[in-house]
Design an enzyme around this catalytic site. Structure first.
Site, PDB file in Angstrom:
ATOM      1  N   SER A 196       0.814  -1.194   0.000  1.00 48.03           N
ATOM      2  CA  SER A 196       0.000   0.000   0.000  1.00 48.03           C
ATOM      3  C   SER A 196       0.859   1.261   0.000  1.00 48.03           C
ATOM      4  O   SER A 196       1.626   1.475  -0.934  1.00 48.03           O
ATOM      5  CB  SER A 196      -0.983  -0.037   1.168  1.00 48.03           C
ATOM      6  OG  SER A 196      -2.125   0.747   0.868  1.00 48.03           O
ATOM      7  N   ASP A 302      -9.530  -5.202  -4.863  1.00 42.84           N
ATOM      8  CA  ASP A 302      -9.073  -4.205  -3.892  1.00 42.84           C
ATOM      9  C   ASP A 302      -9.906  -2.938  -4.082  1.00 42.84           C
ATOM     10  O   ASP A 302      -9.796  -2.262  -5.109  1.00 42.84           O
ATOM     11  CB  ASP A 302      -7.585  -3.916  -4.118  1.00 42.84           C
ATOM     12  CG  ASP A 302      -6.965  -3.077  -3.006  1.00 42.84           C
ATOM     13  OD1 ASP A 302      -7.718  -2.393  -2.286  1.00 42.84           O
ATOM     14  OD2 ASP A 302      -5.727  -3.107  -2.874  1.00 42.84           O
ATOM     15  N   HIS A 333      -7.659  -5.840  -0.328  1.00 41.22           N
ATOM     16  CA  HIS A 333      -6.396  -5.174   0.036  1.00 41.22           C
ATOM     17  C   HIS A 333      -5.606  -6.083   0.989  1.00 41.22           C
ATOM     18  O   HIS A 333      -5.554  -5.858   2.199  1.00 41.22           O
ATOM     19  CB  HIS A 333      -6.737  -3.842   0.706  1.00 41.22           C
ATOM     20  CG  HIS A 333      -5.631  -2.844   0.715  1.00 41.22           C
ATOM     21  ND1 HIS A 333      -5.048  -2.346  -0.427  1.00 41.22           N
ATOM     22  CD2 HIS A 333      -5.004  -2.223   1.750  1.00 41.22           C
ATOM     23  CE1 HIS A 333      -4.123  -1.468  -0.100  1.00 41.22           C
ATOM     24  NE2 HIS A 333      -4.070  -1.387   1.221  1.00 41.22           N
TER      25      HIS A 333
END
Length: 653
Positions: A196, A302, A333
């Site tokens: 991320s 995601d 995610h």
């Protein structure tokens, strides 16, 4: 020289040098190593910190900012004078939020020396002859400066560490002192990784072309911060980067970084217009500067860092001939350590051995892509998208019932229209469930049941001509696989995984830093439809993707929506649907008005990345489909997307 050829030459040269100068323990000096082995003590490893001078003064205090760098490296290599490569994770989350499925934070002893490094990179790789470097981004934890959410401070503070590891920057043994810290213990070969925001920093640093960065492994990473907050003008969240900066900053930074916070408000207007602030945070145009190899990992469901990020980054890297590899999962995610752990650690080990140690282990000659087409069921592709993939233009057609149309190669007759009214209470799961029913909030178009499998691989575009009844309008387009299946439940807690109480160990442990992590399993659900890809836009951005303008009610406008990259096989017997609606509940914000939109079907189309191209689509939509049970009037899917907090990599829900 092409980038791949240059990479192979460098890897071969490094392998020859390492084989000659640093043979692995127990190996014959005449044989080139193929795998690093756990021959170094983790318990006895050197644990230290340095503060790297970024040469920036983000907080405006008159002193250049220093970022904290926590290091763990094998003591034996240092004693023997053996230089080692570095695996680096630069993150804003080490103190505020934690990393990984168990939200681990850094810990320190009474002297301020690092004790626990989050995740498994240190436990697994330090015994194998790597250093692990955990960098606190500017403005977080023990670093000076300010968080500017993907801007110069974020990227250049991490780049400065790569420069220091290659002898081009200064560092100190304390945050404010004058004693210099050197990095003579490393080869200067650096691999950046992280999930991320951490992976986003890896993308951004690679886009500077910094020397010494040999590879990056961005997991669920952002490639353009504008596209994290907006989709062609349509806001994806009700807050901007100022909120995120405030969320992760240290208390000290929060107090001294008000000027940066103000800039994040003033230069990131909620209108959705693209400003210079957003251009600075777009790494895709700089793909031509990337020297590092790139191993992309992303969940195709995601809904935090949405798959469009990897799609546009991947395409740009491909255009530049960057050496690359990709894993695509059915998860949301989620880190690959938590959806395919054993295979992931093995693959990452071989990847770093090749690009950081120069070992000729063959990973660069293996299939480029691993794709999860069903829970825990993976296939590979030599290249991705497959070479046979070609854009296939499909078109909606008028059906016998309002809002329930056809999807095929033939254009609709001129004058054919469908009408829907934006209803912010509904979204893609509602639309798909009622695909075969006339409902006021969407227009749906479906193929006939397929006679053979149809694979979509890559990014789609949907061009819509719509006439609004009000001065503002948001549009959504989704592709849906209509048919029974069992998929990862990406909309549930865990986003496709369930965390188990049992632990497995990946490397060596100390009292303060365990290598043992909770196991996971696929969390699945039975569905009647699966949303394959989605995209959104503000119709006011019809003339420019960068700037919106008020609409004139009653006037038609044409706009193209960019749908997220995916790889999905629609099985024989299923149908493929294109749905066009207004606000996609919990995925974009509604407009200021409630428009009714009329679609001109003859001027609406979708460009799909079909393996086999138009001929494959034609074959799949003709012929006799396999027998299938009649479908219900309302189809079940995953639950509604839950409201997402805009925290890439942190606690999102």
């Amino acid at each position: 020289m092409p980038k791949r050829a240059r990479s192979l030459m460098v890897a071969a040269t490094a392998a020859a040098l390492i084989s000659a100068l640093v043979p692995p323990a127990g190996a014959a000096t005449s044989a080139a190593p193929r795998e690093s082995r756990p021959v170094y003590s983790y318990d006895n490893a050197i644990r230290e910190s340095a503060w790297v001078d970024t040469r920036l003064d983000g907080d405006g205090d008159g002193r250049t900012d220093r970022v904290a760098v926590d290091i763990v490296r094998p003591r034996e290599a240092a004693r023997q004078g053996r230089k080692i490569p570095v695996i680096m994770d630069a993150s804003p989350y080490y103190s505020c939020c934690g990393r990984g499925n168990e939200s681990q934070k850094k810990t320190y002893d009474a002297n301020g020396d690092p004790v626990r490094f989050p995740l498994y990179y240190d436990n697994y790789f330090v015994p194998r002859g790597y250093a692990f470097v955990a960098v606190d981004l500017a403005g977080t934890n023990r670093s000076d400066g300010c968080v500017d959410v993907g801007g110069r401070s974020d990227i250049l503070s991490a780049k400065a560490v790569v420069d220091w590891l290659n002898g081009r920057a200064r560092a100190y043994t304390t945050r404010t002192g004058g004693e210099r810290a050197t990095a003579g213990w490393t080869t200067g070969n650096v691999g950046m990784t992280g999930k991320s925001w951490d992976g986003t920093i890896a993308n951004g640093v690679a886009a500077t072309g910094v020397e010494g960065l040999k590879t990056i492994v961005p997991i669920a990473a952002i490639s353009s911060w504008y596209d994290y907050y907006f989709a062609k003008g349509a806001p994806l969240y009700d807050s901007g980067p100022d909120w995120l900066s405030d969320y992760v900053e240290s208390p000290e930074a929060r107090a001294r970084c008000q000027a940066v916070q103000k800039r994040l408000v003033d230069e990131a207007p909620r209108t959705g217009d693209r400003t210079r602030l957003w251009s600075e945070r777009d790494y895709v145009p700089a793909a031509d500067k990337v020297r590092a190899s790139v191993f992309v990992v992303h969940g195709m469901q995601d809904l935090n860092v949405r798959p469009g990020h990897f799609g546009q980054w991947w395409d740009a890297l491909a255009e530049q001939g960057v050496e690359r590899k990709i894993w695509l999962s059915q998860t949301g995610h989620v880190d690959p350590f938590d959806f395919r752990r054993a295979e992931w650690v093995k693959t990452l080990h071989r990847w770093f051995d090749h690009y950081l140690l120069g070992y000729d282990n063959g990973i660069d000659r293996e299939p480029m892509a691993d794709i999860e087409h069903a829970p825990d069921q993976w296939s590979t592709d030599r290249v991705w998208p497959p070479r046979s993939t070609a854009t296939t233009t499909v078109r909606p057609g008028k059906g016998t019932t309002a809002g329930v149309g056809t999807l095929g190669l033939k254009p609709a007759r001129p004058g054919a229209t469908e009408t829907f009214t934006d209803d912010p209470r509904l979204g893609e799961t509602d639309w798909a469930a009622d695909i075969d029913r006339s409902t006021p909030a969407k227009a749906g178009f479906t193929t006939r049941p397929l006679s053979r499998d149809l694979r979509l691989s890559g990014s789609s575009k949907v061009t819509v001509t719509a006439t609004p009844s009000t001065t503002t309008a948001h549009l959504s387009a989704v592709l849906v696989d209509l048919g029974p299946d069992t998929i990862r439940d990406y909309a549930a807690a865990g986003e496709g995984i369930t965390t188990l109480p049992e632990r497995t160990c990946w490397g060596a442990s100390t009292t303060g830093d365990s290598a043992c992590f909770k196991e996971t399993a696929a969390r699945t659900t039975a569905v009647d439809h699966t949303v394959v890809s989605r995209g959104w836009a503000d119709l006011g951005n019809h003339a420019s993707p960068d700037t919106g303008r008020p609409l004139i009610p009653g006037r038609p406008y044409t706009i193209t929506l960019d749908l997220h990259a995916t790889d999905h096989v629609v099985p024989a017997g299923h149908r493929l649907a294109l749905i066009v609606g207004g606000t996609d509940k919990d995925l974009i914000d509604p407009p200021s008005t409630t428009p009714t939109l009329t679609l001109d079907l003859a001027r609406t189309s979708a460009g799909l990345p079909v393996a086999g191209g138009t001929a494959a689509f034609l074959r799949a939509t003709t012929g006799t489909p396999p027998a299938a049970a009649p479908h219900a009037s309302r189809l079940d899917g995953v639950g509604e997307p839950r409201p997402i907090r805009p925290i890439p990599g942190g606690s999102t829900r």
